[in-house]
Enzyme design. Structure first.
Site, PDB file in Angstrom:
ATOM      1  N   HIS A 225       0.893  -1.324  -0.112  1.00 54.67           N
ATOM      2  CA  HIS A 225       0.075   0.023   0.141  1.00 54.67           C
ATOM      3  C   HIS A 225       0.911   1.356   0.013  1.00 54.67           C
ATOM      4  O   HIS A 225       2.038   1.230   0.551  1.00 54.67           O
ATOM      5  CB  HIS A 225      -1.058   0.028   1.252  1.00 54.67           C
ATOM      6  CG  HIS A 225      -2.051   1.132   1.305  1.00 54.67           C
ATOM      7  ND1 HIS A 225      -1.736   2.285   1.808  1.00 54.67           N
ATOM      8  CD2 HIS A 225      -3.106   0.950   1.253  1.00 54.67           C
ATOM      9  CE1 HIS A 225      -2.874   2.964   1.764  1.00 54.67           C
ATOM     10  NE2 HIS A 225      -3.803   2.137   1.535  1.00 54.67           N
TER      11      HIS A 225
ATOM     12  N   CYS B 176      -4.754   2.528  -3.620  1.00 55.36           N
ATOM     13  CA  CYS B 176      -3.493   2.841  -3.173  1.00 55.36           C
ATOM     14  C   CYS B 176      -2.440   1.782  -3.361  1.00 55.36           C
ATOM     15  O   CYS B 176      -1.584   1.889  -2.332  1.00 55.36           O
ATOM     16  CB  CYS B 176      -3.565   3.223  -1.538  1.00 55.36           C
ATOM     17  SG  CYS B 176      -4.867   4.469  -1.209  1.00 55.36           S
TER      18      CYS B 176
ATOM     19  N   GLN C  36      -4.365  -5.437   6.995  1.00 53.00           N
ATOM     20  CA  GLN C  36      -5.333  -6.230   6.303  1.00 53.00           C
ATOM     21  C   GLN C  36      -5.335  -7.502   7.136  1.00 53.00           C
ATOM     22  O   GLN C  36      -5.927  -8.580   6.575  1.00 53.00           O
ATOM     23  CB  GLN C  36      -5.007  -6.487   4.989  1.00 53.00           C
ATOM     24  CG  GLN C  36      -5.261  -5.216   4.347  1.00 53.00           C
ATOM     25  CD  GLN C  36      -6.816  -4.497   4.221  1.00 53.00           C
ATOM     26  OE1 GLN C  36      -7.475  -5.337   4.381  1.00 53.00           O
ATOM     27  NE2 GLN C  36      -6.819  -3.451   3.626  1.00 53.00           N
TER      28      GLN C  36
ATOM     29  N   LYS D 138     -10.583  -0.283  10.201  1.00 51.40           N
ATOM     30  CA  LYS D 138     -10.623  -1.476   9.483  1.00 51.40           C
ATOM     31  C   LYS D 138     -11.022  -2.632  10.462  1.00 51.40           C
ATOM     32  O   LYS D 138     -11.122  -3.663   9.861  1.00 51.40           O
ATOM     33  CB  LYS D 138      -9.282  -1.631   8.882  1.00 51.40           C
ATOM     34  CG  LYS D 138      -9.100  -0.636   7.735  1.00 51.40           C
ATOM     35  CD  LYS D 138      -7.684  -0.978   6.897  1.00 51.40           C
ATOM     36  CE  LYS D 138      -7.264  -0.018   6.075  1.00 51.40           C
ATOM     37  NZ  LYS D 138      -8.061   0.433   4.952  1.00 51.40           N
TER      38      LYS D 138
ATOM     39  N   ASP E 111       3.082  -4.094   8.232  1.00 49.43           N
ATOM     40  CA  ASP E 111       1.851  -3.681   8.068  1.00 49.43           C
ATOM     41  C   ASP E 111       0.726  -4.718   7.933  1.00 49.43           C
ATOM     42  O   ASP E 111       0.543  -5.587   7.119  1.00 49.43           O
ATOM     43  CB  ASP E 111       1.765  -3.118   6.466  1.00 49.43           C
ATOM     44  CG  ASP E 111       0.579  -2.277   6.250  1.00 49.43           C
ATOM     45  OD1 ASP E 111      -0.384  -2.454   7.121  1.00 49.43           O
ATOM     46  OD2 ASP E 111       0.453  -1.878   5.244  1.00 49.43           O
TER      47      ASP E 111
HETATM   48  C1  LIG Z   1      -2.306  -2.700   3.809  1.00 48.22           C
HETATM   49  C2  LIG Z   1      -2.633  -1.160   4.081  1.00 48.22           C
HETATM   50  N1  LIG Z   1      -1.814  -0.557   4.500  1.00 48.22           N
HETATM   51  C3  LIG Z   1      -2.126   0.756   5.102  1.00 48.22           C
HETATM   52  C4  LIG Z   1      -3.455   1.186   5.064  1.00 48.22           C
HETATM   53  C5  LIG Z   1      -3.677   2.738   5.528  1.00 48.22           C
HETATM   54  O1  LIG Z   1      -4.414   2.401   6.839  1.00 48.22           O
HETATM   55  P1  LIG Z   1      -4.944   3.984   7.379  1.00 48.22           P
HETATM   56  O2  LIG Z   1      -6.049   4.185   7.042  1.00 48.22           O
HETATM   57  O3  LIG Z   1      -5.158   3.338   8.962  1.00 48.22           O
HETATM   58  O4  LIG Z   1      -3.883   4.905   7.436  1.00 48.22           O
HETATM   59  C6  LIG Z   1      -4.481   0.557   4.409  1.00 48.22           C
HETATM   60  C7  LIG Z   1      -5.701   1.130   4.236  1.00 48.22           C
HETATM   61  O5  LIG Z   1      -6.339   1.091   3.079  1.00 48.22           O
HETATM   62  C8  LIG Z   1      -4.156  -0.594   3.873  1.00 48.22           C
HETATM   63  O6  LIG Z   1      -4.892  -1.529   3.433  1.00 48.22           O
END
Ligand SMILES: Cc1ncc(COP(=O)(O)O)c(C=O)c1O
Length: 432
Positions: A144, A387, A224, A247, A221
């Site tokens: 992302h 993204c 998900q 999420k 990260d």
């Molecule tokens: C894999 C991943 N990393 C990071 C993010 C960013 O998260 P946040 O909305 O908490 O900044 C997302 C959100 O879409 C995501 O799916």
């Protein structure tokens, strides 16, 4: 010796009953029952989370860690209880959990803290994080943007080199390439547990092993994965990890940064100001230990309390049962998607461990048109690059459609989605 007892499968979730805990799912959209398949972007919130936030704001709202009055003490207790609850959900100790405003904020915090270490800031052992020109930061091709751009910026500030591990055509991480890319110049390996486009659970053990043998810091990260499978971050062996409250059935504006204790102890702060200091003179300041060292300024208090309610809700369902439920939905979805002519799945790696998320391309129909067509039939999906532009480019696309599940999705939701999708190409004159 008696043979070990067989592992018990978790009792299946009653998603239709769970759905009634989520007030928004009772609303009609475009006059239809809502089939919400966009939890990968943001999840819906159960009444228990809404109540926890409203209750705090109605009865206890007060500044934490500051006032000496009764409300302040009660608010502080609730806030720190929330930290313990959320830390426990990911297998961590309370002092290993830093509140952030979300995963993006957590990843930027880490990148800027390492940047500060590179400037010689922090305690003497901060030097272990310092980057020098030519040092390498490694990410995967499937990140992302939140786990890519902060590292691009850090590389630009320090003269480090950003490298990437490619993914195979089926979306799985190319571990041979990883072994070649991660080497003695590697100082940071930042990768996603589950890609928000591919849905595949990445081989954390193997990537951590490679990073460790290079002496690199690992940053995971877990956005998900945290909402969808049992997660024990210390057991995964990563040094740092982020996740996002909104999420995982929780409120917006709150997330977590987990850090191994020795790592957090050694990292210099990123944001500075009130609430993270011990002594301040006009010339300098000394800092509190983690987690407060990384929590300058007013924190997302009611949101943290809401997030604790969310993880209690998930724990009440049982994360093994949550994972099993979403795997069953994912398998049903995959079977249906593969049967629709012109649909190309992204990340269709045979035998891969997955969460309930599929992104796909529909031949001859733009993703945005697919999204609008489904929306008119009450089905909410995400369309665009999610993204993850480099990953889409890797697959020759600028956009895809993504259907992602959560605890409240039923098999009926999947069937309504598949049934609607099966008519999309004919509707747009793109084939049967
Ligand atoms: C894999 C991943 N990393 C990071 C993010 C960013 O998260 P946040 O909305 O908490 O900044 C997302 C959100 O879409 C995501 O799916």
């Amino acid at each position: 010796m008696s043979s070990p007892a067989p592992a018990l499968s978790p009792a299946p979730l009653d998603a239709a009953a769970i759905r009634t805990d989520f007030p928004l799912l009772g609303e009609r959209v475009n006059g239809q029952r809502l089939v919400y398949l966009d939890s990968g972007a943001t999840s819906q919130k159960p009444q228990a989370v809404i109540d926890a936030e409203v209750d705090f704001l109605t009865r206890t709202n007060s500044a934490v860690h500051r006032g000496a009055h009764t409300l302040a003490a009660e608010a502080t207790e609730l806030f720190e209880d929330a930290r313990a609850t959320v830390a426990g959900f990911v297998g961590a100790q309370p002092e290993q959990l830093v509140w952030t405003s979300g995963a993006t904020a957590g990843l930027n915090l880490v990148a800027y803290a390492i940047g500060n270490a590179s400037l010689g800031r922090g305690a003497p052992d901060s030097a272990r994080f310092a980057l020098r020109p030519g040092d390498e930061i490694v990410v995967t091709e499937a990140e992302h943007h939140a786990n890519l751009i902060p590292w691009q910026e850090l590389a630009a500030r320090t003269g480090a080199v950003l490298r990437h591990i490619p993914v195979h055509d089926d979306g799985s991480v190319d571990l041979n390439a990883a072994a070649a890319v991660i080497g003695e110049r590697t100082r940071i390996v930042a990768f996603t547990h589950v890609s928000n486009v591919l849905g595949i659970v990445n081989p954390v053990d193997q990537l951590v092993d490679l990073a460790r043998s290079a002496g690199a810091v690992t940053v995971l990260d877990a956005c998900q994965s945290a909402p969808h499978l049992p997660l024990d971050l210390p057991a995964l062996g990563v040094d740092l990890a982020v996740f996002s409250g909104h999420k995982m059935l929780g409120p917006y504006g709150v997330g977590g940064l987990y850090g191994r204790s020795d790592v957090l102890e050694a990292l210099p702060p990123f944001l500075t100001g009130g609430s993270m200091i011990t002594t301040v003179t006009l010339d300098e300041a000394s800092y509190l230990p983690p987690p407060q060292r990384f929590e300058a300024g007013t924190q997302p208090v009611s949101q943290a309390i809401g997030l604790a309610a969310a993880v209690r809700y998930l724990d009440g369902l049982g994360m093994p049962a949550v994972h099993a439920h979403e795997k069953a939905l994912e398998a049903r979805m995959a079977e249906g998607l593969r049967a629709i002519p012109g649909v190309r799945l992204l990340g269709d790696a045979a035998g891969a461990e997955r969460v309930g998320l599929w992104a796909f391309d529909v031949e001859g129909v733009h993703a945005h048109d697919v999204g609008q067509f489904l929306d008119a039939r009450g089905v909410a999906v995400r369309v665009g690059h999610h993204c993850a532009q480099p990953l889409h480019r890797r697959f020759g696309l600028t956009a895809s459609v993504r259907a992602s599940t959560s605890v409240y999705n039923t098999t009926d939701d999947v069937d309504v989605f598949l049934d609607a999708l099966s008519g999309v190409r004919a509707f747009f004159g793109a084939g049967a």
